[in-house]
Design a protein around this motif. Sequence first.
Motif, PDB file in Angstrom:
ATOM      1  N   GLU A 236       0.816  -1.412   0.052  1.00 40.29           N
ATOM      2  CA  GLU A 236      -0.084   0.058   0.002  1.00 40.29           C
ATOM      3  C   GLU A 236       0.750   1.249   0.111  1.00 40.29           C
ATOM      4  OE1 GLU A 236      -2.886  -0.270   3.006  1.00 40.29           O
ATOM      5  OE2 GLU A 236      -3.671  -2.107   2.413  1.00 40.29           O
ATOM      6  N   ILE A 237       1.935   1.289   0.712  1.00 37.24           N
ATOM      7  CA  ILE A 237       2.876   2.404   0.754  1.00 37.24           C
ATOM      8  C   ILE A 237       3.404   2.521  -0.751  1.00 37.24           C
ATOM      9  CG2 ILE A 237       5.024   3.158   1.805  1.00 37.24           C
ATOM     10  CD1 ILE A 237       4.055   2.092   4.321  1.00 37.24           C
ATOM     11  N   TYR A 238       3.924   1.367  -1.157  1.00 34.23           N
ATOM     12  CA  TYR A 238       4.658   1.645  -2.403  1.00 34.23           C
ATOM     13  C   TYR A 238       3.490   2.088  -3.558  1.00 34.23           C
ATOM     14  CZ  TYR A 238       6.510   0.265  -7.096  1.00 34.23           C
ATOM     15  OH  TYR A 238       7.083   0.285  -8.206  1.00 34.23           O
ATOM     16  N   ASP A 239       2.262   1.580  -3.465  1.00 39.61           N
ATOM     17  CA  ASP A 239       1.224   2.178  -4.329  1.00 39.61           C
ATOM     18  C   ASP A 239       0.981   3.578  -4.153  1.00 39.61           C
ATOM     19  OD1 ASP A 239       0.949  -0.450  -5.548  1.00 39.61           O
ATOM     20  OD2 ASP A 239      -0.918  -0.750  -4.549  1.00 39.61           O
ATOM     21  N   LEU A 240       1.128   4.063  -2.947  1.00 37.49           N
ATOM     22  CA  LEU A 240       0.799   5.437  -2.578  1.00 37.49           C
ATOM     23  C   LEU A 240       2.060   6.303  -3.347  1.00 37.49           C
ATOM     24  CD1 LEU A 240      -0.047   7.843  -0.777  1.00 37.49           C
ATOM     25  CD2 LEU A 240       1.660   6.970   0.908  1.00 37.49           C
ATOM     26  N   MET A 241       3.214   5.785  -3.188  1.00 36.19           N
ATOM     27  CA  MET A 241       4.367   6.446  -4.030  1.00 36.19           C
ATOM     28  C   MET A 241       4.239   6.230  -5.562  1.00 36.19           C
ATOM     29  SD  MET A 241       6.292   7.695  -1.402  1.00 36.19           S
ATOM     30  CE  MET A 241       7.733   7.970  -2.329  1.00 36.19           C
ATOM     31  N   CYS A 242       3.703   5.554  -5.882  1.00 35.66           N
ATOM     32  CA  CYS A 242       3.394   5.524  -7.237  1.00 35.66           C
ATOM     33  C   CYS A 242       2.454   6.366  -7.749  1.00 35.66           C
ATOM     34  CB  CYS A 242       3.064   4.221  -8.021  1.00 35.66           C
ATOM     35  SG  CYS A 242       4.552   2.887  -7.773  1.00 35.66           S
ATOM     36  N   ARG A 243       1.342   6.511  -6.924  1.00 37.31           N
ATOM     37  CA  ARG A 243       0.415   7.735  -7.433  1.00 37.31           C
ATOM     38  C   ARG A 243       0.957   9.149  -6.970  1.00 37.31           C
ATOM     39  NH1 ARG A 243      -2.612   4.492  -3.826  1.00 37.31           N
ATOM     40  NH2 ARG A 243      -2.564   5.762  -2.260  1.00 37.31           N
ATOM     41  N   TYR A 244       1.897   9.222  -6.211  1.00 33.85           N
ATOM     42  CA  TYR A 244       2.388  10.380  -5.858  1.00 33.85           C
ATOM     43  C   TYR A 244       3.174  10.816  -7.399  1.00 33.85           C
ATOM     44  CZ  TYR A 244       6.015  13.969  -4.920  1.00 33.85           C
ATOM     45  OH  TYR A 244       6.877  14.854  -4.813  1.00 33.85           O
ATOM     46  N   CYS A 245       3.961   9.949  -8.000  1.00 33.36           N
ATOM     47  CA  CYS A 245       4.844  10.036  -9.074  1.00 33.36           C
ATOM     48  C   CYS A 245       3.735  10.543 -10.248  1.00 33.36           C
ATOM     49  CB  CYS A 245       5.561   8.910  -9.496  1.00 33.36           C
ATOM     50  SG  CYS A 245       6.863   8.810  -8.362  1.00 33.36           S
ATOM     51  N   ARG A 246       2.608   9.810 -10.355  1.00 31.31           N
ATOM     52  CA  ARG A 246       1.582   9.967 -11.362  1.00 31.31           C
ATOM     53  C   ARG A 246       0.982  11.400 -11.028  1.00 31.31           C
ATOM     54  NH1 ARG A 246      -3.724   6.449 -12.503  1.00 31.31           N
ATOM     55  NH2 ARG A 246      -2.204   5.201 -13.470  1.00 31.31           N
ATOM     56  N   GLY A 247       0.718  11.769  -9.811  1.00 34.35           N
ATOM     57  CA  GLY A 247       0.075  13.152  -9.587  1.00 34.35           C
ATOM     58  C   GLY A 247       0.985  14.305 -10.066  1.00 34.35           C
ATOM     59  N   VAL A 248       2.433  14.077  -9.808  1.00 29.69           N
ATOM     60  CA  VAL A 248       3.372  15.288 -10.296  1.00 29.69           C
ATOM     61  C   VAL A 248       3.477  15.252 -11.644  1.00 29.69           C
ATOM     62  CG1 VAL A 248       5.819  15.758 -10.195  1.00 29.69           C
ATOM     63  CG2 VAL A 248       4.554  15.027  -8.078  1.00 29.69           C
ATOM     64  N   ASP A 249       3.561  14.075 -12.396  1.00 23.29           N
ATOM     65  CA  ASP A 249       3.958  13.833 -13.832  1.00 23.29           C
ATOM     66  C   ASP A 249       2.704  14.289 -14.598  1.00 23.29           C
ATOM     67  OD1 ASP A 249       6.642  13.018 -13.250  1.00 23.29           O
ATOM     68  OD2 ASP A 249       6.114  10.976 -13.668  1.00 23.29           O
ATOM     69  N   ARG A 250       1.326  14.114 -14.388  1.00 21.71           N
ATOM     70  CA  ARG A 250       0.202  14.532 -14.720  1.00 21.71           C
ATOM     71  C   ARG A 250      -0.300  15.877 -14.413  1.00 21.71           C
ATOM     72  NH1 ARG A 250       2.040  10.521 -16.585  1.00 21.71           N
ATOM     73  NH2 ARG A 250       2.861  12.396 -17.989  1.00 21.71           N
ATOM     74  N   MET A 251       0.358  16.612 -13.530  1.00 23.32           N
ATOM     75  CA  MET A 251       0.171  17.812 -13.119  1.00 23.32           C
ATOM     76  C   MET A 251      -1.242  17.814 -12.340  1.00 23.32           C
ATOM     77  SD  MET A 251       2.677  20.040 -13.451  1.00 23.32           S
ATOM     78  CE  MET A 251       1.629  21.271 -12.898  1.00 23.32           C
ATOM     79  N   ASP A 252      -1.432  16.828 -11.635  1.00 20.96           N
ATOM     80  CA  ASP A 252      -2.728  16.551 -10.859  1.00 20.96           C
ATOM     81  C   ASP A 252      -2.402  16.802  -9.468  1.00 20.96           C
ATOM     82  OD1 ASP A 252      -4.768  15.666  -9.549  1.00 20.96           O
ATOM     83  OD2 ASP A 252      -4.895  13.748 -10.751  1.00 20.96           O
ATOM     84  N   LYS A 253      -2.621  18.018  -9.118  1.00 19.65           N
ATOM     85  CA  LYS A 253      -2.252  18.589  -7.718  1.00 19.65           C
ATOM     86  C   LYS A 253      -2.978  17.757  -6.670  1.00 19.65           C
ATOM     87  CE  LYS A 253      -1.376  22.850  -5.247  1.00 19.65           C
ATOM     88  NZ  LYS A 253      -1.640  24.297  -5.347  1.00 19.65           N
ATOM     89  N   GLU A 254      -4.267  17.760  -7.134  1.00 24.62           N
ATOM     90  CA  GLU A 254      -5.201  16.978  -5.880  1.00 24.62           C
ATOM     91  C   GLU A 254      -4.708  15.677  -5.578  1.00 24.62           C
ATOM     92  OE1 GLU A 254      -9.862  15.453  -5.776  1.00 24.62           O
ATOM     93  OE2 GLU A 254      -9.367  17.004  -7.160  1.00 24.62           O
ATOM     94  N   LEU A 255      -4.289  14.840  -6.680  1.00 27.60           N
ATOM     95  CA  LEU A 255      -3.841  13.587  -6.557  1.00 27.60           C
ATOM     96  C   LEU A 255      -2.329  13.584  -5.768  1.00 27.60           C
ATOM     97  CD1 LEU A 255      -3.854  10.483  -7.072  1.00 27.60           C
ATOM     98  CD2 LEU A 255      -2.790  10.667  -9.189  1.00 27.60           C
ATOM     99  N   THR A 256      -1.710  14.407  -6.241  1.00 26.02           N
ATOM    100  CA  THR A 256      -0.391  14.645  -5.235  1.00 26.02           C
ATOM    101  C   THR A 256      -0.555  15.063  -4.008  1.00 26.02           C
ATOM    102  OG1 THR A 256       0.578  15.442  -7.376  1.00 26.02           O
ATOM    103  CG2 THR A 256       1.942  15.826  -5.392  1.00 26.02           C
ATOM    104  N   LEU A 257      -1.245  16.061  -3.591  1.00 28.59           N
ATOM    105  CA  LEU A 257      -1.545  16.221  -2.304  1.00 28.59           C
ATOM    106  C   LEU A 257      -2.406  15.253  -1.448  1.00 28.59           C
ATOM    107  CD1 LEU A 257      -2.187  19.955  -2.470  1.00 28.59           C
ATOM    108  CD2 LEU A 257      -0.023  18.799  -1.282  1.00 28.59           C
ATOM    109  N   SER A 258      -2.998  14.397  -2.027  1.00 30.77           N
ATOM    110  CA  SER A 258      -3.847  13.195  -1.468  1.00 30.77           C
ATOM    111  C   SER A 258      -2.914  12.202  -0.810  1.00 30.77           C
ATOM    112  CB  SER A 258      -4.786  12.514  -2.362  1.00 30.77           C
ATOM    113  OG  SER A 258      -4.252  11.866  -3.391  1.00 30.77           O
ATOM    114  N   CYS A 259      -1.737  12.149  -1.378  1.00 29.70           N
ATOM    115  CA  CYS A 259      -0.674  11.410  -0.684  1.00 29.70           C
ATOM    116  C   CYS A 259      -0.126  11.642   0.702  1.00 29.70           C
ATOM    117  CB  CYS A 259       0.430  11.102  -1.726  1.00 29.70           C
ATOM    118  SG  CYS A 259      -0.183  10.516  -3.414  1.00 29.70           S
ATOM    119  N   PHE A 260      -0.224  12.874   1.128  1.00 27.37           N
ATOM    120  CA  PHE A 260       0.171  13.543   2.291  1.00 27.37           C
ATOM    121  C   PHE A 260      -1.095  13.811   3.108  1.00 27.37           C
ATOM    122  CE2 PHE A 260       3.169  14.709  -0.924  1.00 27.37           C
ATOM    123  CZ  PHE A 260       4.236  14.704  -0.235  1.00 27.37           C
ATOM    124  N   TRP A 261      -0.844  13.572   4.507  1.00 32.53           N
ATOM    125  CA  TRP A 261      -1.941  14.127   5.524  1.00 32.53           C
ATOM    126  C   TRP A 261      -1.970  15.409   5.676  1.00 32.53           C
ATOM    127  CZ3 TRP A 261      -5.411  10.704   6.562  1.00 32.53           C
ATOM    128  CH2 TRP A 261      -5.009   9.395   6.628  1.00 32.53           C
TER     129      TRP A 261
END
Length: 183
Positions: free
Chosen positions: A15-40
């Motif tokens: 689950e932590i690894y998947d979270l990190m992959c979502r973070y990378c997707r968020g930054v690379d796709r310029m999806d700020k909502e997805l990027t910030l959803s990886c952080f509390w």
Amino acid sequence: MNLDARVAILLDKQEIYDLMCRYCRGVDRMDKELTLSCFWPGAIDVHIGRHGQLHTGTAEEFFDREWEGFSDFTASQHYLCNMLIDVDGDRAVAETYQFSFYWREPGDDPGLNWLNSNRYRDVFEKRNGEWRILRRDFLRNFTLPIRPVGFPTLENGWPTLSQSREDLAYRSVTDLPEKSVCD
């Protein structure tokens, strides 16, 4: 440690690894909502560059300050490399090696295109069954200028690079055509 406990730790690590992959997707796709959803909310973010500290504050503050600059690039790609995760109940610590490529046109200008070698040292917390980053210490190892050969086009049927939710990465299995292009 019994088998059930070992399996639970493996699931947490995945689950932590998947979270990190979502973070990378968020930054690379310029999806700020997805990027910030990886952080509390209120997660601490410390960015340390080659010449010292660049940012200390919350993840929201970091991305509010830096996000517009990310859109100056034609595209970026973040790659996760070695990732060592230590889970202890509802807390985990991970060190992740990461490479990121940033480029923009013109593609032959190494001042506009570079490769970064970084490390994330993240503290994760699990709340109500969900893992997110509680603290990130970002360490820059090095930056190298690069000279890309060219940018992908539709000439061979390959999709162009995308920094949006319209990217192929956001399509689900149900969005796939019934017949393969190889058929």
